[in-house]
Design a protein around this motif. Structure first.
Motif, PDB file in Angstrom:
ATOM      1  N   HIS A 197       0.811  -1.191  -0.019  1.00 52.95           N
ATOM      2  CA  HIS A 197       0.111   0.060  -0.021  1.00 52.95           C
ATOM      3  C   HIS A 197       0.959   1.027   0.040  1.00 52.95           C
ATOM      4  O   HIS A 197       0.435   2.402  -0.679  1.00 52.95           O
ATOM      5  N   VAL A 230       2.082   2.074  -3.340  1.00 51.17           N
ATOM      6  CA  VAL A 230       1.016   2.763  -4.295  1.00 51.17           C
ATOM      7  C   VAL A 230       0.816   4.261  -4.012  1.00 51.17           C
ATOM      8  O   VAL A 230       0.687   4.921  -4.846  1.00 51.17           O
ATOM      9  N   PHE A 259      -7.324  -0.188  -3.769  1.00 56.46           N
ATOM     10  CA  PHE A 259      -5.961  -0.531  -3.824  1.00 56.46           C
ATOM     11  C   PHE A 259      -5.868  -1.373  -5.150  1.00 56.46           C
ATOM     12  O   PHE A 259      -6.673  -2.436  -5.360  1.00 56.46           O
ATOM     13  N   GLU A 260      -4.859  -0.634  -6.151  1.00 58.65           N
ATOM     14  CA  GLU A 260      -4.713  -1.505  -7.321  1.00 58.65           C
ATOM     15  C   GLU A 260      -3.288  -1.504  -7.272  1.00 58.65           C
ATOM     16  O   GLU A 260      -2.519  -0.493  -7.500  1.00 58.65           O
ATOM     17  N   LEU A 261      -3.061  -2.825  -7.704  1.00 62.81           N
ATOM     18  CA  LEU A 261      -1.384  -3.082  -8.041  1.00 62.81           C
ATOM     19  C   LEU A 261      -1.134  -4.376  -8.742  1.00 62.81           C
ATOM     20  O   LEU A 261      -1.815  -5.365  -8.364  1.00 62.81           O
ATOM     21  N   GLU A 276       3.591  -6.712  -7.373  1.00 58.92           N
ATOM     22  CA  GLU A 276       3.335  -7.042  -6.189  1.00 58.92           C
ATOM     23  C   GLU A 276       4.365  -8.483  -5.872  1.00 58.92           C
ATOM     24  O   GLU A 276       5.038  -8.461  -4.811  1.00 58.92           O
TER      25      GLU A 276
END
Length: 640
Positions: free
Chosen positions: A408, A411, A507-509, A514
């Motif tokens: 997090h 990001v 949350f976009e990853l 990752e």
């Protein structure tokens, strides 16, 4: 079970009352049974309560229950109740407090067995559990504040438990004063909350907050004040220096209060008030910056410390910093996940250190240890597990919770990730350094210490084993989607963060990114473990005695703890002492006392002079009468 929620904090309170009143009359075995038993009962009740919450969540309900105990006070139209709130967040906290708390009570029954203050010690521990339960169960900020102040009081009592030692007493006072600074922020924040929202109840305040615009100025003031409170209780910059000194208390106290429970109160308070902070992006940025700085600086200091408890103390400060990074970047679930896993492996590490200290006849300097794994196999294996977990090596619990926070952070701002990653490398190095200096190589203590080396009794090793198991499997509670996990904890806590989830950026990853972040973190930790092995095991590069070598450069900066205490002493303590001496000697003694005493001396001297007129000689009295008559005659002539 909801109807009986009040019994969960009440039972430890009863334990405190009984042990407090009868501590000198009851035998130690009975004190242990009462002290441990009341916490075990509370834990079993907490398990039953958690099951109700869990079942409600399985049915898709919010699983939020409240219970009014009694009306506390009413002033005009304002009324405040002593009431409890049970939801997914508080139900997990109940399990941590009572579960880990029971294991530490059990451990203490052996660790403190020869202490003269055995009954008083268990009374204080029971009182702490009561206040901590009050803190997490309260349905409003005032009940939370009562618990908040209560755990601070118990921390003071337990840090200074061996108050005959002047340094220990000073450490207790330092913790108490620094926490009061933060607590003032909490107190002022409550006045702002009451003035602007007309209540202190979460159920009244937080829905109103959700309707406010992003960046509202009132929320900025309130959240900054609450964050100041959190920096005190959860030992963040600038109010973090009390926690390393708090190691003056008995080691089980460090495991319970300064690792698993009290110091996470600030994280709990922010998580409980999450919508307030989400709508105040400036505060969130400040939290992330302070958390990052704390995590990195505390880890840097821990690298060179030689006291086994001081290493773990700075480690705690650093790990709390990671939790604040999570809060600051909006990863509320990730931050709380780290609270959970940290409670397991840090309590394990502190209790393992206590087992070592117990075997080493109260020696805490790792330079006097070494080679203990063959004497203390259970302690070694469990501390190895705790070390792997906190270092963030998969598949142990710390890997999942720390990497969720770092993901997090990446990001939100890659700089946070870079600094957090550096802190994680330091964590792996200083923890494996601790492990190698303590358990590997040759024994460096005295022959008398070597003669008494032994594995700790079952009452101490059993909690180590249970916590080690939890440190291994705890990460399964919130395995990320990239590893085909179900995010159980995130789903379970979703009602608590529902308002935040509506407005926060999702949350976009990418999974590939990752994987790369996870791999870098895990490989980095393993490399640091290898470097520490080469330095302290292969080369046997044992740190020199304090008087044998003068450190320099970064080593000196780390060894002397960044000179933070000296800095505070120079800019705060000495000026305040100087100001106090000025007021005492100049204003008080020379000014106020001089004035009051001068007036007194004037009348005293006058009295002594006038007293001479009362000589008892009749001739002198006739002379004075004649003088008086002449004076009256002259006055009459002059006024005609």
């Amino acid at each position: 079970m909801i109807e009986l929620i009040w019994t969960i904090p009440l039972i430890p309170l009863l334990g405190f009352i009984v042990l407090g009143l009868l501590r000198n009359q009851l035998p130690k075995p009975l004190i242990s049974i009462i002290g441990c038993g009341v916490i075990l009962i509370s834990f079993l009740l907490s398990c039953a309560l958690f099951k109700e919450v869990y079942d409600a969540r399985q049915l898709g309900e919010s699983a939020t229950f409240s219970k009014e105990i009694f009306n506390w006070f009413t002033v005009g139209s304002f009324s405040l109740n002593l009431s409890f709130l049970v939801d997914p967040l508080s139900s997990i906290m109940l399990l941590i407090i009572t579960g880990v708390g029971f294991l530490i009570h059990l451990y203490s029954s052996c660790y403190m067995a020869n202490d003269d203050g055995f009954g008083k010690y268990f009374a204080y521990l029971n009182l702490f559990i009561f206040f901590m339960l009050l803190l997490v169960l309260g349905s409003n900020y005032l009940v939370m504040f009562i618990g908040w102040e209560g755990v601070g009081l118990c921390s003071y009592l337990l840090i200074g438990f061996w108050f005959q030692n002047t340094n220990y007493a000073k450490a207790a006072k330092k913790a108490f004063v620094m926490n009061r600074i933060g607590d003032l922020g909490f107190l002022i924040a409550m006045f702002f909350i009451l003035a602007n929202f007309g209540s202190l109840e979460y159920s009244v305040v937080l829905p109103q907050v959700a309707g406010l615009p992003m960046g509202d100025s009132i929320l900025l003031v309130i959240t900054m004040l609450l964050f100041i409170a959190a920096t005190g209780k959860s030992a963040q910059i600038p109010l973090f220096t009390w926690l390393p000194d708090a190691m003056a208390g008995p080691t089980p106290v460090s495991a319970l209060i300064h690792a698993a429970t009290m110091v996470t109160a600030g994280i709990y308070m922010i998580a409980r008030s999450n919508i307030m902070f989400t709508l105040s992006p400036v505060t969130m940025e400040v939290i992330a910056i302070v958390g990052t700085a704390t995590a990195l600086i505390a880890a840097f200091i821990a690298i060179t410390q030689n006291d086994i408890k001081k290493v773990l103390a700075y480690s705690t400060v650093s790990q709390l910093g990671y939790m604040f990074i999570g809060l600051g970047v909006g990863a509320f679930t990730g931050a709380f996940f780290h609270v959970l896993t940290h409670a397991f492996f840090k309590a394990l590490l502190f209790l393992g250190a206590g087992s070592v200290i117990h075997a080493m006849s109260n020696e805490q300097d790792m330079r006097s240890m070494g080679g203990l794994k063959k004497y203390m196999p259970t302690t070694y294996i469990t501390m190895l597990i705790g070390t792997i977990a906190i270092a963030g090596i998969p598949p142990f619990s710390g890997f999942f919770s720390k990497d969720e926070i770092l993901a997090h952070a990446f990001v939100a701002n890659p700089i946070f990730w870079v600094l957090g990653f550096l802190g994680a490398l330091c964590t792996a190095f200083y923890m494996f350094r601790l492990l190698y200096l303590t358990f590997f190589g040759k024994f460096r203590g005295t022959e008398e210490q070597k003669h008494h080396l032994h594995e700790s009794p079952w009452a101490m090793t059993l909690p180590l084993i249970i916590l080690a198991v939890l440190a291994v499997v705890g990460g399964a509670l919130n395995i990320p989607e990239a590893l085909h996990g179900g995010h159980w904890l995130k789903d379970f806590l979703s009602p608590v963060f529902a308002d935040t989830n509506k407005i926060a950026q999702p949350f976009e990853l990418a999974h590939s990114t990752e994987y790369l972040l996870m791999g870098a973190s895990a490989v980095g930790a393993i490399i640091m473990a290898f470097i520490a092995y080469q330095k302290y095991v292969k080369k046997e590069d044992i740190p020199q005695a304090d008087d044998a070598v003068q450190p320099s450069g970064l080593y000196k900066l780390s060894y002397h703890k960044m000179y933070v205490d000296e800095f505070y002493d120079a800019i705060i303590v000495k000026p305040l002492n100087g100001l106090s001496k000025f007021f005492h000697q100049i204003v008080d003694r020379s000014g106020i006392d001089g004035l009051i005493n001068g007036i007194g001396d004037l009348f005293l001297s006058s009295g002594k002079g006038i007293r001479q007129l009362q000589s008892g000689h009749v001739g002198f009295y006739i002379f004075m009468m004649v003088i008086g008559v002449i004076a009256f005659m002259l006055y009459g002539l002059l006024t005609i």
